[in-house]
Design a protein around this motif. Sequence first.
Motif, PDB file in Angstrom:
ATOM      1  N   GLY A  32       4.284  11.006   1.299  1.00 13.60           N
ATOM      2  CA  GLY A  32       5.057  10.588   0.131  1.00 13.60           C
ATOM      3  C   GLY A  32       5.286   9.088   0.101  1.00 13.60           C
ATOM      4  N   SER A  33       5.505   8.496   1.276  1.00 13.93           N
ATOM      5  CA  SER A  33       5.688   7.043   1.351  1.00 13.93           C
ATOM      6  C   SER A  33       4.396   6.318   0.969  1.00 13.93           C
ATOM      7  CB  SER A  33       6.103   6.630   2.765  1.00 13.93           C
ATOM      8  OG  SER A  33       7.357   7.197   3.104  1.00 13.93           O
ATOM      9  N   VAL A  38       1.489   3.555  -4.899  1.00 10.49           N
ATOM     10  CA  VAL A  38       0.874   3.511  -6.232  1.00 10.49           C
ATOM     11  C   VAL A  38       1.858   2.876  -7.218  1.00 10.49           C
ATOM     12  CG1 VAL A  38      -0.028   4.899  -8.146  1.00 10.49           C
ATOM     13  CG2 VAL A  38      -0.613   5.496  -5.774  1.00 10.49           C
ATOM     14  N   LEU A  39       3.108   3.334  -7.176  1.00  9.45           N
ATOM     15  CA  LEU A  39       4.132   2.746  -8.053  1.00  9.45           C
ATOM     16  C   LEU A  39       4.372   1.290  -7.672  1.00  9.45           C
ATOM     17  CD1 LEU A  39       6.282   2.832 -10.257  1.00  9.45           C
ATOM     18  CD2 LEU A  39       7.854   3.857  -8.572  1.00  9.45           C
ATOM     19  N   MET A  44       4.521  -4.492  -8.698  1.00 16.73           N
ATOM     20  CA  MET A  44       4.761  -5.607  -7.764  1.00 16.73           C
ATOM     21  C   MET A  44       4.726  -6.984  -8.416  1.00 16.73           C
ATOM     22  SD  MET A  44       1.211  -5.604  -5.585  1.00 16.73           S
ATOM     23  CE  MET A  44       1.093  -7.296  -5.036  1.00 16.73           C
ATOM     24  N   ASN A  45       4.010  -7.134  -9.515  1.00 18.86           N
ATOM     25  CA  ASN A  45       3.932  -8.438 -10.177  1.00 18.86           C
ATOM     26  C   ASN A  45       4.869  -8.550 -11.372  1.00 18.86           C
ATOM     27  OD1 ASN A  45       2.015  -9.634  -8.427  1.00 18.86           O
ATOM     28  ND2 ASN A  45       0.419  -8.415  -9.387  1.00 18.86           N
ATOM     29  N   ASP A  84      12.922  10.455  -2.484  1.00 20.15           N
ATOM     30  CA  ASP A  84      13.779   9.547  -1.726  1.00 20.15           C
ATOM     31  C   ASP A  84      12.951   8.539  -0.932  1.00 20.15           C
ATOM     32  OD1 ASP A  84      13.024  11.951  -0.385  1.00 20.15           O
ATOM     33  OD2 ASP A  84      14.566  11.675   1.144  1.00 20.15           O
ATOM     34  N   GLU A  85      11.790   8.947  -0.438  1.00 17.86           N
ATOM     35  CA  GLU A  85      10.899   7.997   0.230  1.00 17.86           C
ATOM     36  C   GLU A  85      10.402   6.952  -0.770  1.00 17.86           C
ATOM     37  OE1 GLU A  85      11.208  10.647   3.556  1.00 17.86           O
ATOM     38  OE2 GLU A  85      10.995  11.109   1.444  1.00 17.86           O
ATOM     39  N   TRP A  86      10.159   7.366  -1.998  1.00 24.39           N
ATOM     40  CA  TRP A  86       9.719   6.418  -3.023  1.00 24.39           C
ATOM     41  C   TRP A  86      10.796   5.348  -3.219  1.00 24.39           C
ATOM     42  CZ3 TRP A  86       5.860   7.599  -7.310  1.00 24.39           C
ATOM     43  CH2 TRP A  86       4.871   8.460  -6.849  1.00 24.39           C
ATOM     44  N   ALA A  87      12.049   5.775  -3.316  1.00 26.55           N
ATOM     45  CA  ALA A  87      13.147   4.810  -3.485  1.00 26.55           C
ATOM     46  C   ALA A  87      13.234   3.897  -2.269  1.00 26.55           C
ATOM     47  CB  ALA A  87      14.467   5.552  -3.690  1.00 26.55           C
ATOM     48  N   GLY A  88      13.177   4.462  -1.072  1.00 24.24           N
ATOM     49  CA  GLY A  88      13.267   3.659   0.149  1.00 24.24           C
ATOM     50  C   GLY A  88      12.126   2.661   0.292  1.00 24.24           C
TER      51      GLY A  88
END
Length: 177
Positions: A32-33, A38-39, A44-45, A84-88
């Motif tokens: 998941g991390s 991808v997101l 990022m820019n 939650d891994e995405w948020a972290g």
Amino acid sequence: MPSARTVFGDPIHLLAFGFGSGLSRWAPGTTGSLAALVLYFAIMNFPEWAYLAITVIVTMAGFHICGESARRLGVHDHSGIVWDEWAGMLVTLAFIPPGITLAGDTAGLVWVALGFFLFRLFDILKPWPARYFDEKWHDGTGIVMDDVVAGLYAGLALMLIVLAAQQTGLAVGTPPV
């Protein structure tokens, strides 16, 4: 582990399971991390304010998404719930200063990889108060906040490594603020 049919058939589970990345039988948190990258690469820019706004939205939406998915599954913080891994991960990678390069890596992939490693390390170790949120808050907020705290620890460690790399001349570019 819920079936793919369950995850892909329910929008809450689909989001909570990171669009299916949490269905991995091998280390779903790590998978998941990785999927969260991808997101990250998509945003990022963006201007800093937009990146941070998206990070806050992902985090706050996660309180409901993770909590509701856990409730429906009947398991607090099911290993397949990876929103939650995405948020972290977004929190961790927010600490990468723009324009910083290491050994000619102009894309910053070294920093992203290091951020990923540090986030997984702190997510597994759960230093205070991450463990507190994980053990004492039995709702979506607790599920997400332990990863946000791990992301903050990882981000701070990443920032210290960036500073050390700049002091030794290994990294060049804008210093972290």
